[in-house]
Scaffold this active site. Structure first.
Site, PDB file in Angstrom:
ATOM      1  N   ASP A 253      -5.988  -8.007  -0.434  1.00  0.00           N
ATOM      2  CA  ASP A 253      -6.934  -6.922  -0.691  1.00  0.00           C
ATOM      3  C   ASP A 253      -6.807  -6.380  -2.109  1.00  0.00           C
ATOM      4  OD1 ASP A 253      -8.252  -6.729   1.856  1.00  0.00           O
ATOM      5  OD2 ASP A 253      -6.378  -5.964   2.660  1.00  0.00           O
TER       6      ASP A 253
ATOM      7  N   ASP B 104      -8.501  -1.818   5.371  1.00  0.00           N
ATOM      8  CA  ASP B 104      -8.334  -3.177   5.866  1.00  0.00           C
ATOM      9  C   ASP B 104      -7.946  -3.041   7.338  1.00  0.00           C
ATOM     10  OD1 ASP B 104      -7.779  -5.967   6.019  1.00  0.00           O
ATOM     11  OD2 ASP B 104      -5.663  -5.536   5.679  1.00  0.00           O
TER      12      ASP B 104
ATOM     13  N   ASP C 216      -3.215  -4.104   2.497  1.00  0.00           N
ATOM     14  CA  ASP C 216      -1.866  -4.653   2.502  1.00  0.00           C
ATOM     15  C   ASP C 216      -1.353  -4.999   1.116  1.00  0.00           C
ATOM     16  OD1 ASP C 216      -3.160  -7.011   1.818  1.00  0.00           O
ATOM     17  OD2 ASP C 216      -3.173  -7.772   3.857  1.00  0.00           O
TER      18      ASP C 216
END
Length: 669
Positions: free
Chosen positions: A569, A375, A565
């Site tokens: 996600d 991410d 995180d």
């Protein structure tokens, strides 16, 4: 010893918004916001040397008694008749043998007959039957000693984990009006005000009160020794220590849900989880022991059958001794002990480094990772924005002052960056009236004029022309009195260690490092180029990330890891072979959906986790190769009558002790 045999969000232009109460809608994309050793007076006191000595004697009491009688028997066998001195061996045998016999019968009741207990008891009884009394005692003595040494080693690993994490205080100092009283942390309700002195650990996850920054020792959580500063209002994880001043904190969770409590629980659960290697070993031992037992019996009876056909005398004692050597030597104790201990020690080692594996099977999976997907915001970047450029029709200060006036009460990262820029540059801004959130931005009255700040979409909605741009930064447009005043450009800061972490991943053989982000293409591409990643995918929804990971798992040869995180996600973390959550110890979804939690935000812990996982495999291979090599040699020599029962005892228990020591030495750091 051998007893072990038995995150969702919608991608839209209005991406910054509603959860913060003040929605800028800045920039028409999704930023994926979401995640954003000092001493302790509460430590466990060390035992004195006398206490340790007494504890050691109590633990190995039976083995000490057996050792004394074994030595006495060896000495007295030269001075008293054989009809008497064997009694010393019998007493020694019973001292360590009775618990093993008890375990053997209990395992029989559970349906496990052909196991290591049966092997050891049969070998000891056989040795006594042929008059090899010292060897019979030694078989059970060293077996019992090795079993307790394994327990001691495991407990030592547990103690080291707990010493790192720190022992949470038994009592907390509750502020009750003007008075202080001691209360058990488990009894404190959320919202309690606590006073914590320097050197004491925060007992429960809390928010820092007061008016100034405070340095905390966070090594219990992150494994990093450098103190970290916290500002008033920031959340403090349980277990961290104020370095040089007393602090007041307000609890935000129950004791049972606090970071340190959950870490300890997670480690305990991880210790129960078995890796594929351990499970394979368990399956092998189910048929290995019966096979060994049958081989030992055949080693005795095949020569007897051959002798019968030849009509020659059969030497029962010689072949029974060889059979016993084979039986004792073949016990898989070294493997059954060293392999689980390797994973157990690695979990402890990882915990001390701020790497929390949810189970040893994820250590195996991490070892084979060849693709890592990240991410962007909050993972590769800090999630904290800074003003990179300002364009204004009149002057930059006017642009900042209007934006700051509307953003004053907002907690959005972009708004905070603007307020911080105004403060650091001593730009004064007026008070705004009637401030409210509108679609894609903010509205308010500044100096009697209607003003807007927000995205280009907001400008289009109000028919305000804005100069074209190709910047990859987030743009905040400012309009006042119906006229475009200027724009503020903000960039998310890439973590300083990100490039080095990616370099290390590549050096470890990770073939693909890819960024998956909901942000727009220019912003993601900038980060990719800055950190040295291989590729990227922008404007990703959670389901898009999940799809890409599934495709990578189907096509690739190795394992796929996703680092995020742990909030927006979650689908991607769940879809990957190894889901890694960073710096989100206080977030429920991170604990639940990830396989590995990196305490803190250091990206360099990811390649460190891969190195550790691969080191575990090397240690396992070293132990297995050594144990099997020694056993095979002694078994062959024993079958030809060259190796004695003493050699078999060494090949079993001696090798086991060596593998335990080797494992602890190799995985101590």
């Amino acid at each position: 010893m051998c007893k072990h045999c038995h995150k969702s969000h919608n991608h839209s232009e209005d991406a910054h918004g509603h959860s913060h109460g003040h929605n800028h809608g800045h920039h028409d994309h999704d930023h994926d916001h979401g995640h954003n050793h000092g001493h302790s007076h509460n430590h466990e006191h060390e035992h004195s040397h006398e206490d340790n000595g007494g504890l050691l004697a109590a633990t190995y009491f039976r083995e000490i008694i057996t050792g004394i009688f074994l030595i006495a028997g060896l000495i007295l066998s030269h001075y008293i008749p054989s009809g008497l001195w064997w009694i010393f061996y019998l007493i020694g045998l019973l001292s360590v043998g009775l618990p093993i016999v008890t375990e053997m019968f209990e395992s029989w009741k559970e349906g496990s007959v052909m196991n290591e207990f049966t092997l050891m008891v049969a070998a000891a009884v056989g040795a006594f039957a042929i008059g090899e009394f010292p060897e019979g005692v030694a078989v059970l003595l060293f077996y019992s000693f090795g079993e307790k040494m394994e327990d001691t080693a495991s407990e030592d690993v547990k103690r080291r984990i707990k010493s790192l994490l720190g022992r949470l205080p038994d009592m907390a100092r509750l502020k009750d009006g003007e008075n202080l009283r001691m209360v058990k942390p488990a009894e404190l309700p959320t919202g309690s005000i606590l006073v914590v002195n320097p050197g004491e650990r925060i007992p429960i996850d809390s928010i820092l009160l007061g008016s100034r920054e405070v340095d905390f020792d966070t090594s219990a959580i992150t494994g990093e020794s450098v103190p970290r500063s916290f500002k008033p209002g920031e959340e403090l994880s349980s277990g961290i220590i104020p370095v040089n001043q007393s602090v007041e904190v307000k609890t935000v969770r129950a004791f049972s849900e606090s970071s340190m409590t959950r870490i300890m629980k997670m480690i305990e659960e991880a210790q129960e989880s078995k890796s594929p290697t351990e499970n394979m070993l368990r399956r092998i031992t189910r048929w290995y022991t019966p096979l060994v037992f049958a081989s030992a019996v055949l080693l005795l009876f095949i020569p007897w059958i051959v002798s019968a056909f030849q009509g020659s005398d059969f030497e029962w004692m010689k072949w029974l001794r060889r059979s016993l050597v084979f039986l004792v030597c073949s016990c898989p104790c070294a493997l059954v002990v060293s392999i689980p201990l390797s994973y157990f020690a690695s979990l402890g080692n990882a915990s001390r480094r701020g790497l929390l594996f949810k189970g040893s099977k994820y250590v195996d999976a991490m070892r084979d990772v060849t693709t890592v997907m990240f991410d962007k915001t909050g993972t590769l970047t800090t999630g904290k924005f800074h003003v990179s450029a300002i364009s204004g029709a009149n002057n930059e200060k006017e642009v900042i002052s209007i934006a700051a006036a509307l953003d004053k009460e907002s907690s959005h990262p972009l708004a905070l960056a603007i307020i911080e820029y105004a403060a650091s540059n001593k730009i004064k801004f007026p008070d705004a009236d009637d401030v409210k959130t509108v679609s894609h931005g903010m509205f308010g009255i500044v100096d009697g004029k209607e003003c807007y700040v927000g995205s280009r979409t907001l400008m289009r909605n109000h028919n305000i022309e804005v100069p074209a741009t190709n910047s990859d930064a987030s743009e905040i447009c400012v309009v006042c009195g119906g006229k475009y005043v200027g724009s503020i450009w903000l960039l998310d800061t890439v973590k300083p260690e990100a490039r080095e972490a990616i370099r290390q991943l590549h050096s470890l053989g990770v073939a693909t490092v890819k960024i998956l982000s909901g942000d727009h293409e220019e912003a993601v591409k900038r980060v990719m180029e800055e950190i040295g990643a291989d590729s990227f995918a922008a404007s990703m929804l959670p389901e898009d990330k999940q799809r890409i990971i599934n495709e990578a798992r189907e096509k690739g040869k190795g394992k796929v890891a996703f680092v995020g995180d742990g909030i927006n996600d979650a689908p991607a973390i769940a879809a990957s072979d190894v889901g890694v959550a960073m710096g989100t110890l206080g977030t429920d979804i991170a604990m639940e959906s990830s396989d590995v939690v990196i305490a803190g935000d250091s990206l360099e812990k990811l390649p460190e986790a891969i190195r550790l996982a691969r080191k575990v495999r090397r240690v396992v291979i070293e132990n297995v190769s050594f144990a099997l090599g020694i056993k095979a040699l002694v078994m062959i020599l024993g079958a030809f009558g060259i190796a004695s029962l003493w050699a078999a005892v060494f090949a079993d228990t001696g090798v086991t002790l060596i593998t335990i020591i080797w494992t602890l030495l190799r995985l101590r750091k």
